[in-house]
Design a protein around this motif. Structure first.
Motif, short mmCIF file in Angstrom:
data_model
loop_
_atom_site.label_atom_id
_atom_site.label_comp_id
_atom_site.label_asym_id
_atom_site.label_seq_id
_atom_site.Cartn_x
_atom_site.Cartn_y
_atom_site.Cartn_z
N ASP A 53 -9.78 11.38 -10.86
CA ASP A 53 -10.91 10.50 -11.19
C ASP A 53 -10.88 9.20 -10.36
OD1 ASP A 53 -13.18 9.96 -12.54
OD2 ASP A 53 -12.16 9.02 -14.26
N ALA A 54 -11.95 8.92 -9.62
CA ALA A 54 -11.97 7.76 -8.73
C ALA A 54 -11.76 6.43 -9.46
CB ALA A 54 -13.27 7.72 -7.95
N PRO A 55 -12.48 6.15 -10.53
CA PRO A 55 -12.25 4.86 -11.22
C PRO A 55 -10.80 4.73 -11.68
CG PRO A 55 -14.25 5.89 -12.03
CD PRO A 55 -13.58 6.90 -11.15
N VAL A 56 -10.23 5.79 -12.18
CA VAL A 56 -8.84 5.71 -12.61
C VAL A 56 -7.96 5.40 -11.41
CG1 VAL A 56 -6.93 6.94 -13.68
CG2 VAL A 56 -9.26 7.34 -14.49
N ILE A 109 0.81 -1.21 0.00
CA ILE A 109 0.00 0.00 0.00
C ILE A 109 0.85 1.27 0.00
CG2 ILE A 109 -1.57 1.35 1.43
CD1 ILE A 109 -2.81 -1.35 2.27
N ALA A 110 1.98 1.20 0.71
CA ALA A 110 2.82 2.38 0.87
C ALA A 110 3.01 3.16 -0.44
CB ALA A 110 4.16 1.99 1.47
N PRO A 111 3.47 2.45 -1.46
CA PRO A 111 3.77 3.23 -2.68
C PRO A 111 2.51 3.73 -3.39
CG PRO A 111 4.20 0.88 -3.01
CD PRO A 111 3.78 1.04 -1.61
N VAL A 112 1.39 3.17 -3.03
CA VAL A 112 0.18 3.53 -3.76
C VAL A 112 -0.23 4.97 -3.48
CG1 VAL A 112 -2.27 3.05 -4.05
CG2 VAL A 112 -0.65 1.16 -3.83
N ASP A 113 -0.30 5.31 -2.23
CA ASP A 113 -0.87 6.60 -1.88
C ASP A 113 -0.19 7.78 -2.57
OD1 ASP A 113 -3.20 6.53 -0.57
OD2 ASP A 113 -2.38 6.65 1.47
N GLU A 114 1.13 7.74 -2.55
CA GLU A 114 1.80 8.89 -3.19
C GLU A 114 1.54 8.93 -4.69
OE1 GLU A 114 6.22 8.21 -3.64
OE2 GLU A 114 5.87 6.98 -1.84
N ARG A 115 1.48 7.78 -5.29
CA ARG A 115 1.25 7.73 -6.75
C ARG A 115 -0.15 8.19 -7.10
NH1 ARG A 115 4.44 3.63 -9.25
NH2 ARG A 115 3.16 3.92 -11.12
N ALA A 170 -1.69 10.55 -5.70
CA ALA A 170 -1.87 11.95 -5.30
C ALA A 170 -2.52 12.81 -6.38
CB ALA A 170 -0.52 12.54 -4.90
N GLY A 171 -1.96 12.79 -7.57
CA GLY A 171 -2.45 13.73 -8.59
C GLY A 171 -3.69 13.27 -9.34
N HIS A 228 -3.68 3.86 -17.93
CA HIS A 228 -2.40 3.53 -18.58
C HIS A 228 -1.45 4.71 -18.61
CE1 HIS A 228 -4.34 -0.07 -20.86
NE2 HIS A 228 -4.10 -0.31 -19.58
N ALA A 229 -2.01 5.92 -18.67
CA ALA A 229 -1.17 7.10 -18.72
C ALA A 229 -0.24 7.17 -17.50
CB ALA A 229 -2.04 8.35 -18.81
N PHE A 230 -0.71 6.59 -16.41
CA PHE A 230 0.05 6.74 -15.17
C PHE A 230 1.11 5.67 -14.94
CE2 PHE A 230 -3.77 9.16 -14.64
CZ PHE A 230 -3.33 10.32 -14.04
N TYR A 231 1.16 4.75 -15.84
CA TYR A 231 2.26 3.77 -15.73
C TYR A 231 2.57 3.24 -17.11
CZ TYR A 231 -2.01 0.98 -15.42
OH TYR A 231 -3.25 0.48 -15.63
N SER A 232 3.35 4.01 -17.83
CA SER A 232 3.64 3.63 -19.21
C SER A 232 4.58 2.44 -19.23
CB SER A 232 4.30 4.79 -19.95
OG SER A 232 5.38 5.29 -19.20
#
Lengths: 207, 207, 207, 207
Positions: B89-92, B77-83, B85-86, B203-207
């Motif tokens: 959109d909830a589903p995204v 979970i740790a790395p999730v929250d910071e990622r 942040a920006g 997908h934009a958030f993890y190319s």
DNA sequence: GATGAATGAGTATTCATTCAT
DNA sequence: AATGAATGAATACTCATTCAT
């Protein structure tokens, strides 16, 4: 104590009757204490018979669980097929099947516990309810009811939804039945509108 | 042997390092043999230490399992929250969170086994991944992303889909990740079209 | 309780000492009740330790019996070889060896019981006393002391005589010792006269 | 399956025949697995009847073993006495008796196993072959054939030789028969020359 | 803190024997 | 007499946990 399997064997020989009592007892005790917390002694004591008698009917605890899960699945599935006979629409068939099975499980409360418990305890092949579900869906695919043909993974996901619903059923909320069907169809890719319609049509078959 | 928690404690005192070795060992052995088939001896032997040493670090077996599940969940979970942040959109957010967690689980193969196994073995409260999921969804609801506000039952169904996906991940097919996200969103009542769009944006958030 | 193996392990680590106590206890209980009538519980209770402790030292009852028979055989044989050093004549060596072994068994009464019992309970390979006997005889053959070179069958017959004597020893009649040696030599084909002479000479070595 | 006792009871009532089958079955199973490893179930299953039937014919397992050993001994001994009728010389009688018994055991392979096994398993009183042997020898003593009158110990030693030979017989080497007789006579204190002569004379009685 | 050894409280399983039909 | 089923009493073995060093 439950008398379900016991009564199923009414009129059969003593061996079958004793086996029935053991199944009923296991059902009750499993439901009460959970499968993995249950010792064989608990079951035979509950059944009012000697410890050793167990071994005349089952090789060990595993064989009992398997047999029980199979027996329940059989009882759950048996009434479904005939009721589905006249139903053409695949999604509606799933709705109805789900409804019948869940209502059956509702009447024999402990069934859902055992099935749900066994599902994650036993190797998947033993779970005939899951297999039956897959069969139902597969038929739907042939009829083109579901846009994308569900592969094994997708079927696993649907089954997960179903079993999760079955587990919650324990708590006695009937609404769960329809909502589970709804979610199953959703995972199968139906649009929310069509899902509603299928649920609606399903109701016709069990007013 | 895995060295994940071991390395986490690099530089700390010996106590912490030994604890790390125990966690790593438990992880490996659990993944290999299943949680309920594993004896404490198996773990300490694998760890190369005396079995009594275990009790200098954990009260009992239960505490180990709990600690392990918590630790994994934390790492997941740790790395999730910071990622997240920006992301508005909830589903995204769900798509991205699912992706991060599953990839983390992929890298540490045994994690998914333990998490998946623990999920049905332990009382629910221990499973923080599930809780986190629920939290994520709850936020989405506040933002109005999901038509019907999901209650506990619905969250259970989504979690069931997630865990089922996590279990299948073992087999190494990466496609499962997106398809799991897809099914989660479907269960949450999104139309197939919107689901596709959310996956796309994710997908934009993890190319 | 006997303290033989216990004292053998004096000064060694605790593990060895406990093992010694177990061997001593087994010896006593076996001698008292017979090997096959003895339960593990009898032994550990007699030893004053917990049932489970047994399993820290032996895999199961069979391993204990084997270990015990081996240990006894070792203790019996150990002193023989040095005493035989100066004796040239093979038959005399057999007389002396038999005498030493049987006197040792006399001092630790239960030994003969266990050895005799184990002889027909265990696979032959475990019985080192028998093997030793064969070795002794084999040497005699090389020296031409026995007219016909004894093959395996003949050695078995000699061993049968020896073990039968060992069993009778239980009852405490010392004369049995010499008579057993006498019969062994007879079976080996020596004439009665020569047998008497060998016995005579043997006496010189243990006045 | 062996049919020895079964055929002995041909023509008798059913009770006797069933008993015969049980004896035959026990014989086979004992010979196959060893007496102490054999469960009653093994025997009755082999006999093709219900386990409870056993108790219509024998009080318990011990009674079966006793009965079996007795029956075998009877079958072995019966033919001996008449054949010995005309033989005057005691050593020759021993040679001939040994020969007859061992050949009988050879034909019914399992007999030697059971007899040999029972010898060290059962209390001595059950072993009638041993007793018979002693009787034979005792007669020889009266006739002065053996220099020193054999006491109980000496008879035990002779019996040990005989049983040891009987056990080896299993492996099928016929020479063992004469060699066993030879060793018995040797233990009884006969000179090698006289032993040979007795063997020689014995041959006349079973060319 | 780490360890080797010891242990108590389970727990599944076996098997000779009895019972009811 | 034969049987299928049931049973009691034993008994080996496991495993988490504690103890002493």
């Amino acid at each position: 104590m439950s008398r379900y399997f016991q009564e199923r064997s009414r009129g059969l020989n003593k061996r079958a009757r004793t086996r029935g009592i053991l199944l009923d007892s296991a059902l009750d005790v499993f439901a009460e204490s959970g499968i993995s917390n249950t010792r064989l002694d608990d079951i035979t004591k509950y059944a009012g018979m000697a410890n050793a008698t167990f071994y005349n009917h089952f090789k060990d605890k595993d064989e009992l669980i398997t047999a029980l899960a199979k027996a329940i699945a059989l009882e759950l599935i048996a009434p479904v097929d005939e009721r589905l006979a006249g139903i053409k629409d695949a999604p509606v068939r799933i709705v109805v099947a789900n409804n019948i099975i869940m209502h059956a499980a509702l009447e024999q409360k402990s069934w859902s516990t055992v099935l749900g418990g066994a599902f994650y305890l036993l190797p998947p092949r033993y779970i005939d309810v899951g297999s039956y579900l897959k069969l139902l869906i597969a038929r739907g695919v042939e009829e083109g009811s579901f846009t994308d043909a569900p592969d094994n993974f997708q079927l696993d996901q649907v089954t997960a939804v179903f079993i999760s619903g079955l587990r919650t059923l324990d708590k006695g909320d009937v609404n769960i039945i329809d909502r589970t069907a709804q979610n199953m169809l959703r995972v199968l890719g139906m649009s929310p509108a069509k899902v509603s319609s299928a649920l609606e049509k399903g109701h016709a078959f069990y007013s």
